[in-house]
Design a protein around this motif. Sequence first.
Motif, PDB file in Angstrom:
ATOM      1  N   GLN A  87       0.837  -1.203   0.000  1.00 51.72           N
ATOM      2  CA  GLN A  87       0.000   0.000   0.000  1.00 51.72           C
ATOM      3  C   GLN A  87       0.871   1.252   0.000  1.00 51.72           C
ATOM      4  OE1 GLN A  87      -2.078  -1.068   3.587  1.00 51.72           O
ATOM      5  NE2 GLN A  87      -3.989  -1.491   2.470  1.00 51.72           N
ATOM      6  N   ALA A  88       1.945   1.223   0.789  1.00 53.10           N
ATOM      7  CA  ALA A  88       2.849   2.371   0.859  1.00 53.10           C
ATOM      8  C   ALA A  88       3.535   2.593  -0.485  1.00 53.10           C
ATOM      9  CB  ALA A  88       3.887   2.154   1.958  1.00 53.10           C
ATOM     10  N   ALA A  89       3.973   1.518  -1.123  1.00 54.74           N
ATOM     11  CA  ALA A  89       4.614   1.633  -2.433  1.00 54.74           C
ATOM     12  C   ALA A  89       3.627   2.192  -3.459  1.00 54.74           C
ATOM     13  CB  ALA A  89       5.138   0.279  -2.887  1.00 54.74           C
ATOM     14  N   ASP A  90       2.385   1.724  -3.413  1.00 50.65           N
ATOM     15  CA  ASP A  90       1.360   2.232  -4.326  1.00 50.65           C
ATOM     16  C   ASP A  90       1.126   3.723  -4.101  1.00 50.65           C
ATOM     17  OD1 ASP A  90       1.101  -0.315  -5.353  1.00 50.65           O
ATOM     18  OD2 ASP A  90      -0.767  -0.764  -4.257  1.00 50.65           O
ATOM     19  N   PHE A  91       1.083   4.150  -2.841  1.00 53.29           N
ATOM     20  CA  PHE A  91       0.883   5.566  -2.523  1.00 53.29           C
ATOM     21  C   PHE A  91       2.001   6.417  -3.103  1.00 53.29           C
ATOM     22  CE2 PHE A  91       1.703   9.202   0.278  1.00 53.29           C
ATOM     23  CZ  PHE A  91       0.515   9.897   0.116  1.00 53.29           C
ATOM     24  N   LEU A  92       3.237   5.942  -2.980  1.00 53.87           N
ATOM     25  CA  LEU A  92       4.389   6.695  -3.483  1.00 53.87           C
ATOM     26  C   LEU A  92       4.621   6.479  -4.977  1.00 53.87           C
ATOM     27  CD1 LEU A  92       6.968   6.156  -0.590  1.00 53.87           C
ATOM     28  CD2 LEU A  92       5.564   8.189  -1.038  1.00 53.87           C
ATOM     29  N   ASN A  93       3.881   5.542  -5.557  1.00 51.83           N
ATOM     30  CA  ASN A  93       4.034   5.196  -6.974  1.00 51.83           C
ATOM     31  C   ASN A  93       5.448   4.691  -7.272  1.00 51.83           C
ATOM     32  OD1 ASN A  93       2.949   4.837  -9.532  1.00 51.83           O
ATOM     33  ND2 ASN A  93       3.616   6.857 -10.229  1.00 51.83           N
ATOM     34  N   VAL A  94       5.907   3.797  -6.401  1.00 48.73           N
ATOM     35  CA  VAL A  94       7.216   3.160  -6.570  1.00 48.73           C
ATOM     36  C   VAL A  94       7.017   1.659  -6.420  1.00 48.73           C
ATOM     37  CG1 VAL A  94       8.494   5.166  -5.682  1.00 48.73           C
ATOM     38  CG2 VAL A  94       7.849   3.324  -4.113  1.00 48.73           C
ATOM     39  N   SER A  95       8.048   0.905  -6.757  1.00 48.45           N
ATOM     40  CA  SER A  95       7.956  -0.551  -6.582  1.00 48.45           C
ATOM     41  C   SER A  95       8.110  -0.896  -5.101  1.00 48.45           C
ATOM     42  CB  SER A  95       9.043  -1.251  -7.392  1.00 48.45           C
ATOM     43  OG  SER A  95      10.321  -0.995  -6.822  1.00 48.45           O
ATOM     44  N   ARG A  96       7.594  -2.037  -4.727  1.00 46.20           N
ATOM     45  CA  ARG A  96       7.731  -2.485  -3.342  1.00 46.20           C
ATOM     46  C   ARG A  96       9.201  -2.696  -2.963  1.00 46.20           C
ATOM     47  NH1 ARG A  96       8.031  -7.146  -0.797  1.00 46.20           N
ATOM     48  NH2 ARG A  96       7.269  -7.272   1.335  1.00 46.20           N
ATOM     49  N   PRO A  97      10.034  -3.309  -3.838  1.00 44.62           N
ATOM     50  CA  PRO A  97      11.451  -3.446  -3.479  1.00 44.62           C
ATOM     51  C   PRO A  97      12.135  -2.086  -3.248  1.00 44.62           C
ATOM     52  CG  PRO A  97      10.924  -4.951  -5.258  1.00 44.62           C
ATOM     53  CD  PRO A  97       9.713  -4.066  -5.064  1.00 44.62           C
ATOM     54  N   TYR A  98      11.776  -1.083  -4.048  1.00 46.00           N
ATOM     55  CA  TYR A  98      12.367   0.246  -3.858  1.00 46.00           C
ATOM     56  C   TYR A  98      11.932   0.821  -2.513  1.00 46.00           C
ATOM     57  CZ  TYR A  98      13.707   5.082  -4.598  1.00 46.00           C
ATOM     58  OH  TYR A  98      14.270   6.324  -4.454  1.00 46.00           O
ATOM     59  N   LEU A  99      10.661   0.640  -2.170  1.00 44.23           N
ATOM     60  CA  LEU A  99      10.174   1.115  -0.878  1.00 44.23           C
ATOM     61  C   LEU A  99      10.930   0.445   0.256  1.00 44.23           C
ATOM     62  CD1 LEU A  99       7.940   2.756   0.759  1.00 44.23           C
ATOM     63  CD2 LEU A  99       6.918   0.499   1.021  1.00 44.23           C
ATOM     64  N   ILE A 100      11.150  -0.867   0.158  1.00 43.20           N
ATOM     65  CA  ILE A 100      11.879  -1.602   1.193  1.00 43.20           C
ATOM     66  C   ILE A 100      13.272  -0.998   1.373  1.00 43.20           C
ATOM     67  CG2 ILE A 100      12.850  -3.846   1.853  1.00 43.20           C
ATOM     68  CD1 ILE A 100       9.775  -3.716   2.020  1.00 43.20           C
ATOM     69  N   LYS A 101      13.930  -0.641   0.260  1.00 41.24           N
ATOM     70  CA  LYS A 101      15.254  -0.007   0.347  1.00 41.24           C
ATOM     71  C   LYS A 101      15.167   1.318   1.091  1.00 41.24           C
ATOM     72  CE  LYS A 101      17.189  -2.105  -3.794  1.00 41.24           C
ATOM     73  NZ  LYS A 101      17.680  -1.906  -5.154  1.00 41.24           N
ATOM     74  N   LEU A 102      14.117   2.104   0.827  1.00 41.97           N
ATOM     75  CA  LEU A 102      13.927   3.378   1.542  1.00 41.97           C
ATOM     76  C   LEU A 102      13.735   3.131   3.041  1.00 41.97           C
ATOM     77  CD1 LEU A 102      11.484   5.271  -0.864  1.00 41.97           C
ATOM     78  CD2 LEU A 102      13.911   5.772  -0.491  1.00 41.97           C
ATOM     79  N   LEU A 103      12.958   2.120   3.375  1.00 45.94           N
ATOM     80  CA  LEU A 103      12.713   1.810   4.789  1.00 45.94           C
ATOM     81  C   LEU A 103      14.001   1.373   5.474  1.00 45.94           C
ATOM     82  CD1 LEU A 103       9.356  -0.210   4.538  1.00 45.94           C
ATOM     83  CD2 LEU A 103       9.650   2.219   5.054  1.00 45.94           C
ATOM     84  N   GLU A 104      14.730   0.463   4.835  1.00 46.10           N
ATOM     85  CA  GLU A 104      15.958  -0.068   5.420  1.00 46.10           C
ATOM     86  C   GLU A 104      17.049   0.998   5.525  1.00 46.10           C
ATOM     87  OE1 GLU A 104      16.162  -2.968   6.911  1.00 46.10           O
ATOM     88  OE2 GLU A 104      14.113  -3.468   6.313  1.00 46.10           O
ATOM     89  N   ALA A 105      17.017   1.988   4.631  1.00 46.62           N
ATOM     90  CA  ALA A 105      17.999   3.080   4.671  1.00 46.62           C
ATOM     91  C   ALA A 105      17.622   4.149   5.699  1.00 46.62           C
ATOM     92  CB  ALA A 105      18.123   3.714   3.283  1.00 46.62           C
ATOM     93  N   GLY A 106      16.456   3.999   6.334  1.00 51.21           N
ATOM     94  CA  GLY A 106      16.034   4.965   7.345  1.00 51.21           C
ATOM     95  C   GLY A 106      15.380   6.218   6.772  1.00 51.21           C
ATOM     96  N   GLU A 107      15.051   6.194   5.495  1.00 49.38           N
ATOM     97  CA  GLU A 107      14.396   7.356   4.869  1.00 49.38           C
ATOM     98  C   GLU A 107      12.966   7.528   5.363  1.00 49.38           C
ATOM     99  OE1 GLU A 107      15.666   9.622   2.672  1.00 49.38           O
ATOM    100  OE2 GLU A 107      17.628   8.691   2.925  1.00 49.38           O
ATOM    101  N   ILE A 108      12.309   6.417   5.662  1.00 54.32           N
ATOM    102  CA  ILE A 108      10.926   6.432   6.139  1.00 54.32           C
ATOM    103  C   ILE A 108      10.856   5.517   7.364  1.00 54.32           C
ATOM    104  CG2 ILE A 108       8.511   5.960   5.567  1.00 54.32           C
ATOM    105  CD1 ILE A 108       9.343   6.085   2.580  1.00 54.32           C
ATOM    106  N   PRO A 109      10.331   6.034   8.480  1.00 50.83           N
ATOM    107  CA  PRO A 109      10.202   5.181   9.667  1.00 50.83           C
ATOM    108  C   PRO A 109       9.177   4.060   9.438  1.00 50.83           C
ATOM    109  CG  PRO A 109       9.891   7.508  10.223  1.00 50.83           C
ATOM    110  CD  PRO A 109       9.915   7.408   8.730  1.00 50.83           C
ATOM    111  N   PHE A 110       9.376   2.952  10.108  1.00 46.87           N
ATOM    112  CA  PHE A 110       8.429   1.845  10.033  1.00 46.87           C
ATOM    113  C   PHE A 110       8.515   1.058  11.322  1.00 46.87           C
ATOM    114  CE2 PHE A 110      12.390  -0.029   8.685  1.00 46.87           C
ATOM    115  CZ  PHE A 110      12.353  -1.337   9.160  1.00 46.87           C
ATOM    116  N   ARG A 111       7.554   0.177  11.508  1.00 47.50           N
ATOM    117  CA  ARG A 111       7.617  -0.749  12.647  1.00 47.50           C
ATOM    118  C   ARG A 111       7.326  -2.142  12.137  1.00 47.50           C
ATOM    119  NH1 ARG A 111       3.150  -2.266  16.079  1.00 47.50           N
ATOM    120  NH2 ARG A 111       1.199  -1.945  14.992  1.00 47.50           N
ATOM    121  N   LEU A 112       7.820  -3.100  12.874  1.00 41.77           N
ATOM    122  CA  LEU A 112       7.589  -4.495  12.511  1.00 41.77           C
ATOM    123  C   LEU A 112       6.399  -5.044  13.284  1.00 41.77           C
ATOM    124  CD1 LEU A 112      11.218  -5.940  12.392  1.00 41.77           C
ATOM    125  CD2 LEU A 112       9.644  -5.650  10.471  1.00 41.77           C
ATOM    126  N   VAL A 113       5.538  -5.742  12.586  1.00 39.30           N
ATOM    127  CA  VAL A 113       4.443  -6.487  13.199  1.00 39.30           C
ATOM    128  C   VAL A 113       4.725  -7.932  12.818  1.00 39.30           C
ATOM    129  CG1 VAL A 113       1.955  -6.854  13.265  1.00 39.30           C
ATOM    130  CG2 VAL A 113       2.847  -4.536  12.922  1.00 39.30           C
TER     131      VAL A 113
END
Length: 152
Positions: A87-113
Amino acid sequence: MTGQAGGAARHRDPDAELARRAARRIGEYLTTHPGADPVTISGELAGDDVLVVPREATVLLAQILRVLAQGESVNVTPDSAELTTQQAADFLNVSRPYLIKLLEAGEIPFRLVGTHRRVTFRDLHEYRSRDDLARRRTADDLTELTQELGLY
């Protein structure tokens, strides 16, 4: 809205037309009654019942009505809503793998469930605003450089 060839009259969606009129009336009211006071809404039919709505909600309602008048759908998402990575990748209009890279790089905060990442809508919106600003600055810098080099 549907149209017919040859300049024939267009059929208008009655709900879209109603949304258009309501958005226009709300916009006129907000313009002629500036301030932060709540808005009192009376029905078009006779009656004593009125609805008192916060001004911010009235502005949002006008925005929603404008979009509906154009025949589009509207989704309202609270800032605190947690989105999946897809859903986050769709909102940003990017691929899910690219979003994961942003999350892992600390560009966007996230939490694990469990093993799944969740991102708040607020954090996505803030990232998109920062990213848009950075893009605008880069475009301005390129425009300035182009002008300095006489290429424009």
